[in-house]
Design an enzyme around this catalytic site. Sequence first.
Site, short mmCIF file in Angstrom:
data_model
loop_
_atom_site.label_atom_id
_atom_site.label_comp_id
_atom_site.label_asym_id
_atom_site.label_seq_id
_atom_site.Cartn_x
_atom_site.Cartn_y
_atom_site.Cartn_z
N ARG A 167 49.75 80.01 -5.57
CA ARG A 167 50.66 80.02 -4.49
C ARG A 167 51.69 78.79 -4.70
NH1 ARG A 167 46.63 82.74 -1.69
NH2 ARG A 167 45.76 80.81 -0.72
N SER B 277 34.79 88.05 -7.95
CA SER B 277 34.85 88.17 -6.18
C SER B 277 33.88 89.13 -5.69
CB SER B 277 36.25 88.44 -5.92
OG SER B 277 36.48 88.29 -4.44
N ASN C 79 29.26 88.77 -0.55
CA ASN C 79 27.82 88.54 -0.42
C ASN C 79 27.40 88.98 0.88
OD1 ASN C 79 27.39 87.29 -2.94
ND2 ASN C 79 28.09 85.40 -2.07
N CYS C 80 28.12 89.10 1.89
CA CYS C 80 27.48 89.72 3.10
C CYS C 80 27.12 90.92 3.06
CB CYS C 80 28.62 89.37 4.34
SG CYS C 80 30.31 90.51 3.81
#
Length: 92
Positions: free
Chosen positions: A24, A41, A44-45
């Site tokens: 960005r 990516s 993990n939750c």
Amino acid sequence: MKALKIVVIGGVAAGASFAARARRLDEAAHITVIERGPDVSFANCGLPYHIGGEIPARDVLAVQTPASLKALLNLNVRTMSEAPAMPLEKQG
């Protein structure tokens, strides 16, 4: 002026966030992400749900892939790769 070259070591969480922020800030930069694992990516939750069997396929937890990050942010992502040493260019 030459395009900035950025190498990010580690793709999950902080590495992916940094690479996205760097894109960005500089749309012309050459950004490479090096990740030693299979995922760049990862949610993990959701891991406890996978272990508990509620999410049977582990690959569902992969939020982004190298291809999707190339398409979205023009990042060169290398999974299953390591960077044990990085030669530094002499500035001058």
